[in-house]
Design an enzyme around this catalytic site. Structure first.
Site: not given
Ligand code: ADP
Length: 479
Positions: A172, A247, A281, A379
Site C-alpha cells: 500500500k 521507520e 527522514c 520534524e
Molecule cells: P506522511 O506524513 O509521511 O504522509 P503517514 O504516516 O501519514 O506519513 O503515511 C505513511 C504511509 O502510511 C502512507 O502510505 C499512508 O497512507 C499510510 N497510513 C496513514 N495512516 C495509516 C493508518 N492509520 N494505518 C495504516 N497506514 C496508514
C-alpha cells in the site's frame, strides 16, 4: 495516467473516489488520476497473496533471485520514464529521482544475490549422530506500507528482501506516490513474477491501512511514515502478535567541530539539509557548530546558499524542486512562519523564478532559538535548518542527543579521537563522520533509535532478519 490495483496478477480499477494528481512544480498541470480502493480490495489482495505464498516459498532461492534480477533489468529499462513520472508526481528534482531509481535497481540485484547465500548455521549437537542447524523461513504474507518521499527506493527496499525470503507482499503506497507505484508494478508485471506474489492496493492510509493492520490475515508489516501512524501500527501488530517494523521521524544533527575542513563540510551540509527539499527522514535539520568557527561557517553557508537554485523538478540545473503537495506546503509553511517570527535568518537561497506556479519553499538556515524550541525539536520535513552553537565537543554531543528521535547524526572533524568518540556517543541508528546525515548505502543497515524506529533495521543483511524467522532443525540420523 490512472492508478490501478494489481491483485493476483490482474489489473483492477477500483470504482471508489477519484483524486486528481497535480504536478507540485506547476499546479495547473494534471499528472493523472487516482482511484481509491475499499476494504474488499484488501481482502482480495490478502487471498491472492496467501494463495501464491506456498509455491513462491517452495521455489529455490536461486529461482526467486532470478525473478528479482528480471525485475532489476525491467526497472533499468524503464528508469527514465519512471523517474520522470515520479518527479512530476511528487516534485523530486529529476537528477535525484534518477539516482533513486538507480538505487532501486541496485537493491533488487543485491537481494537477488541473497537467494544463493547461506541462510542459517550449522550448530554442533551434544548428542552423537545428530545434525542440528538453523535456517531462515519466510513469515508468510507481508504488508508493506510506504510514504511518498522515496516513492521507488523505499518500496523496493522493503519488497525485495521480503520476496527473496519467500514471502508474498501486499503493498500500500502513499496516495501521493500512487501513480509511480502503479507504473512500478506495470514494470514488474513484465517479468516472470508469479501472479499474487506482489499485490498493489491503492487507497487512503486510514482506510486501507487500517483494514490491512486490523482485519486482513497478514503475518508482518513493514511501515515507513509518520511517528503517530507508526506507533498506531505497532499497537495493532502487538495486539495480533505479528512482526512489525516501523521507520518514523528524524531530527538529525550535523555537528561541525572547530578543526573541520569547512570548505568540504559546507556542500555536504547543504546537500543533507536541502536536497529533496529537506523531505528525507535522514535530512540534516540541526547544524551544531563549535563557537570558535561559528562566524566563518556562517559566511560560507551564506555564500553557498546564494548559489543554490530552486526550480521545477524537471529542471536539470535545479538543486531542489518544490515540496511534494499542498499539505506539505502548508505544514512546512507554518514552520517557516514560526522561524520568521521567532528566529533570526542566517542564510537563504534566492527565490525560485517559478515560485508562483507551484509549491516552492525557499531553503533557509536560522539561528537564535534555544534547544527546546519547536524548530529544534520537531520534524519539519522541509528545507529549513537551525544553527546551534556549542562550547566544545561535549556540549555538541549533548545537543545532538537532546531529541526524542535518533535516526542519523554526523560529525565534521579532522580528529580521529573526536570521530570515534562521536561514533560511540551519538544516540542514533546511523552515525557518520565527514558525511551527510542522509545517504546511507543500501547494503548497510538503515534504522533509528528512540522514537525513530521500532529498533529493527532495514536494508543490507539486517532486512533478512526482519522478513524471516529462524527455525531450529535437528535430525538424529543413526541410533
Ligand atoms: P506522511 O506524513 O509521511 O504522509 P503517514 O504516516 O501519514 O506519513 O503515511 C505513511 C504511509 O502510511 C502512507 O502510505 C499512508 O497512507 C499510510 N497510513 C496513514 N495512516 C495509516 C493508518 N492509520 N494505518 C495504516 N497506514 C496508514
Amino acid at each position: 495516467m490512472q492508478s490501478k490495483n494489481w491483485i493476483g496478477g490482474e489489473w483492477i480499477i477500483p470504482s471508489g473516489q477519484e483524486v486528481t494528481v497535480k504536478n507540485p512544480s506547476r499546479i495547473t498541470e494534471e499528472v493523472g488520476v487516482l482511484r481509491l480502493s475499499d476494504s474488499s480490495h484488501v481482502f482480495a489482495a490478502e487471498q491472492a497473496a496467501r494463495l501464491a505464498q506456498k509455491s513462491w516459498a517452495e521455489l529455490t532461492g536461486a529461482a526467486r533471485g532470478e525473478i528479482l534480477f528480471q525485475m532489476a533489468s525491467a526497472l533499468e529499462t524503464h528508469a527514465d520514464d519512471l523517474a520522470r513520472l515520479a518527479s512530476q508526481e511528487m516534485g523530486k528534482q529529476i537528477g535525484e529521482m534518477r539516482g533513486e531509481v538507480a538505487r532501486g535497481v541496485n537493491l533488487l540485484r543485491y537481494y537477488a544475490g541473497e537467494g544463493m547465500r547461506s541462510n542459517g548455521n550449522l550448530i554442533p549437537s551434544a548428542d552423537t549422530n545428530v545434525l542440528q542447524y538453523s535456517r531462515r523461513v519466510p513469515l508468510g504474507v507481508v504488508a508493506v506500507i510506504t510514504p511518498w518521499n522515496f516513492p521507488v527506493a523505499i518500496p523496493i527496499w522493503k519488497i525485495a528482501p521480503a520476496l527473496i525470503c519467500g514471502n508474498t507482499v501486499i503493498w500500500k503506497p502513499a496516495e501521493h506516490g500512487a501513480l509511480t507505484a502503479t507504473r512500478l508494478a506495470e514494470i514488474f508485471a513484465e517479468t516472470k513474477l508469479p501472479a499474487g506474489v506482489l499485490n498493489l492496493v491503492i487507497g487512503k492510509g486510514r482506510q486501507i491501512g487500517n483494514t490491512l493492520i486490523e482485519e486482513a490475515k497478514i503475518d508482518a508489516v513493514s511501515f515507513t511514515g509518520s511517528t503517530d501512524t507508526g506507533k498506531q501500527i505497532a499497537v495493532g501488530c502487538a495486539g495480533r502478535n505479528i512482526k512489525y517494523q516501523t521507520e518514523m521521524g528524524g531530527k538529525n544533527a550535523a555537528v561541525v567541530l572547530a578543526d573541520a575542513d569547512l570548505d568540504k563540510a559546507v556542500p555536504i551540509l547543504l546537500s543533507g539539509a536541502f536536497r529533496s527539499a529537506g523531505q528525507k527522514c535522514t535530512a540534516t535539520s540541526r547544524i551544531i557548530v563549535e563557537k570558535a568557527i561559528y562566524q566563518p561557517l556562517v559566511e560560507r553557508l551564506q555564500t553557498a546558499m546564494a548559489a543554490l537554485r530552486v526550480g521545477e523538478a524537471s529542471d536539470h540545473g535545479a538543486y531542489l524542486g518544490p515540496v511534494a503537495s499542498a499539505a506539505q506546503y502548508e505544514t512546512v509553511g507554518k514552520y517557516v512562519s514560526l522561524a520568521n517570527e521567532q528566529a533570526r535568518l542566517v542564510a537563504e537561497s534566492p527565490a525560485a523564478a517559478v515560485a508562483d506556479q507551484g509549491y516552492f519553499i525557499r531553503p533557509m538556515i536560522v539561528e537564535g532559538v534555544d534547544a527546546s524550541h519547536a524548530l529544534v525539536q520537531e520534524e519539519v520535513f522541509g528545507p529549513l535548518a537551525v544553527l546551534l552553537a556549542a562550547d566544545g565537543f561535549e556540549e555538541a554531543v549533548e545537543l545532538c542527543n537532546q531529541s526524542v528521535y535518533g535516526l542519523s547524526a554526523s560529525l565534521f572533524t579532522r580528529d580521529l579521537a573526536s570521530a570515534h568518540r562521536f561514533l560511540d556517543l551519538a544516540q542514533a541508528g546511523m552515525v557518520r563522520v565527514n558525511q551527510e546525515t542522509a545517504g546511507v548505502e543500501y547494503q548497510a543497515p538503515f534504522g533509528g533509535m528512540k522514537l525513530s524506529s521500532s529498533h529493527t533495521r532495514e536494508q543490507g543483511q539486517a532486512a533478512l532478519d526482519f522478513y524471516s524467522e529462524i527455525k531450529t532443525c535437528a535430525i538424529k540420523y543413526a541410533w
